[in-house]
Design a protein around this motif. Structure first.
Motif, mmCIF file in Angstrom:
data_model
loop_
_atom_site.group_PDB
_atom_site.id
_atom_site.type_symbol
_atom_site.label_atom_id
_atom_site.label_comp_id
_atom_site.label_asym_id
_atom_site.label_seq_id
_atom_site.Cartn_x
_atom_site.Cartn_y
_atom_site.Cartn_z
ATOM 1 N N LEU A 20 -9.717 4.693 -4.339
ATOM 2 C CA LEU A 20 -8.885 5.077 -4.461
ATOM 3 C C LEU A 20 -8.554 6.464 -4.845
ATOM 4 O O LEU A 20 -7.794 6.800 -4.394
ATOM 5 C CB LEU A 20 -7.756 4.129 -6.146
ATOM 6 N N TYR A 54 -6.655 -2.773 -10.004
ATOM 7 C CA TYR A 54 -6.569 -3.286 -8.231
ATOM 8 C C TYR A 54 -7.513 -2.905 -7.489
ATOM 9 O O TYR A 54 -7.587 -3.342 -5.986
ATOM 10 C CB TYR A 54 -5.085 -4.000 -7.581
ATOM 11 N N HIS A 55 -8.039 -1.447 -7.811
ATOM 12 C CA HIS A 55 -8.881 -0.633 -6.816
ATOM 13 C C HIS A 55 -9.951 -0.052 -7.049
ATOM 14 O O HIS A 55 -10.410 0.162 -8.547
ATOM 15 C CB HIS A 55 -8.022 0.531 -6.456
ATOM 16 N N HIS A 56 -11.131 -0.256 -6.636
ATOM 17 C CA HIS A 56 -12.118 0.523 -7.420
ATOM 18 C C HIS A 56 -11.813 2.699 -7.194
ATOM 19 O O HIS A 56 -11.377 2.410 -6.375
ATOM 20 C CB HIS A 56 -13.781 0.455 -6.664
ATOM 21 N N SER A 60 0.271 3.644 -7.914
ATOM 22 C CA SER A 60 -0.704 2.402 -7.667
ATOM 23 C C SER A 60 -1.665 1.897 -8.916
ATOM 24 O O SER A 60 -1.577 2.382 -9.486
ATOM 25 C CB SER A 60 -1.800 3.831 -7.433
ATOM 26 N N SER A 71 1.094 -0.913 -0.570
ATOM 27 C CA SER A 71 -0.169 -0.278 0.413
ATOM 28 C C SER A 71 0.893 0.946 0.213
ATOM 29 O O SER A 71 1.115 1.780 1.359
ATOM 30 C CB SER A 71 -0.632 -0.036 1.687
ATOM 31 N N ARG A 108 -8.757 8.340 -1.101
ATOM 32 C CA ARG A 108 -7.898 8.298 -0.589
ATOM 33 C C ARG A 108 -6.794 9.250 -0.242
ATOM 34 O O ARG A 108 -5.764 9.339 0.403
ATOM 35 C CB ARG A 108 -7.423 6.320 -0.541
#
Length: 396
Positions: free
Chosen positions: A91, A85-87, A81, A59, A94
């Protein structure tokens, strides 16, 4: 035409051998960031990986939050990033929170993910990750600009999506997209007016594509009413310097060969063929610098000439040397490479040369002034307390 100053930093994937304590290995990364801030470096980027046993930072956002508590000035980025692998909404949200936690120091680097094994574990077809990235960039950029987004793609959906927090400052977060040999990253940078992270800038293919990829970014920017700025272009490459070439070669014996083995047999990216001296091959090919500060200056000048100019160079955190020698390499780089590249000592050198050229004039003036004051004293009080030979020495 005079070029602007280049920023310097590190790209910490990281690479840690799987025989050491992982907690201590990660702690060492943060110690390095603190050391870099003391030395005046500008940026650090943290990677995202989920398999392989070496690149154990899963992370970059957590790494940035940790590093932000230990530093006050150096900028901190996600490098990068792995967007598929992330919505994308989560992302972006964050990253926005990190803007506030870092007081505007965060940078958002995005890419498709570099390890096929990571995509496999998530049930994602590696052949689709670049398309997934392309679909996500636009909505994330809009969200980070404060817009409300509704969209539906093959792999995610947003309905009236809006981040709760406004941008930390009026400039917004600095966003960059990963780029190597193919034009994928350059096209995205141009389309959305983003920065570029050239992760393979010193590989043969990446080096040869530098100028053409920037041209692609400029062309796409023009087509989409955007602008791209060379100051937001970062190049990445491995450099380890010591006082001598021999010392640098000795230093990297600590971890270089295991690193090469990792890329040959684990990461499936053979950087050097079997049967050759891999250190010398990487030096000769221009991929790496293992040498002196002067060798590093030569490499950077080579990259400047090939690219036409960029804003920041990031040392790839390869951990070829032990930690003490790694820190020493960063210090030598800061002391002797950065000033040379950015011409920080031009006025000092000119000032010294001026005094050398006029040494006789200034020395004579100083002696005459001191001698005149002594002569005045002797005329008034006599030479009783004047050290023998002083007057003669000043007139010599």
């Amino acid at each position: 035409m005079a070029r602007g100053r280049i920023r310097f930093g590190a790209f910490i994937t990281p690479f840690h051998t799987p025989d050491e304590n992982p907690g201590l290995a990660l702690e060492r990364d943060f110690e390095l960031v603190e050391w870099m801030e003391k030395l005046g470096y500008d940026e650090v980027w943290f990677g995202e990986h989920h398999s392989g046993g070496w690149e154990i930072n899963s992370s970059p956002e957590l790494a940035i939050a940790t590093a932000a508590q230990r530093t006050s000035r150096i900028r901190l980025g996600t490098g990068v990033s792995s967007v598929p692998y992330h919505h994308p909404f989560m992302l972006a949200d964050r990253i926005r929170q990190l803007e506030y936690l870092t007081k505007g120091r965060v940078m958002f680097g995005m890419g498709p993910g570099s390890l096929p094994s990571d995509a496999h574990m998530l049930g994602i077809d590696t052949a689709k990750v670049r398309d997934m990235l392309d679909e996500a960039i636009g909505p994330m950029v809009r969200l980070l600009k404060g817009e409300t987004v509704t969209c539906k793609t093959d792999w995610f959906e947003m309905r009236d999506a809006r981040l709760q927090l406004a941008p930390y400052d009026e400039n917004g977060v600095d966003i960059a997209v990963a780029n190597q040999v193919s034009p994928t990253g350059a096209r995205a940078a141009g389309t959305f007016g983003l920065g570029m992270l050239s992760l393979g800038a010193t590989t043969t293919g990446g080096f040869n594509a530098l100028a053409s990829n920037w041209a692609i970014a400029e062309d796409l920017a023009k087509d989409h009413g955007q602008t791209v700025d060379r100051s937001r272009w970062r190049l990445v490459g491995p450099i380890h310097v010591a006082e001598t070439r021999e010392q640098a070669r000795a230093n990297v014996e600590y971890g270089f060969h295991r690193w090469i083995d990792y890329f040959r047999h684990v990461a499936a990216l053979p950087l050097a063929p079997a049967g050759v001296d891999p250190v010398q091959m990487m030096i000769d090919s221009g991929f790496a610098v293992v040498g002196t500060p002067d060798d590093a200056v030569e490499q950077l000048e080579r990259l400047i000439d090939q690219s036409g100019g960029f804003g920041c160079f990031l040392k790839l955190g390869v951990n070829w040397a032990d930690f003490a020698q790694t820190k020493r390499s960063y210090e030598l780089f800061a002391r002797y490479v950065i000033p040379k590249i950015n011409n920080l000592n031009a006025n000092r050198v000119a000032s010294e040369a001026w005094l050398r050229d006029n040494h006789a004039t200034f020395s004579g003036a100083m002696k005459s002034a001191v001698s005149a004051r002594i002569d005045s004293h002797v005329a008034e009080k006599g030479a009783q307390h004047v050290a023998p030979g002083v007057q003669d020495a000043l007139k010599a």
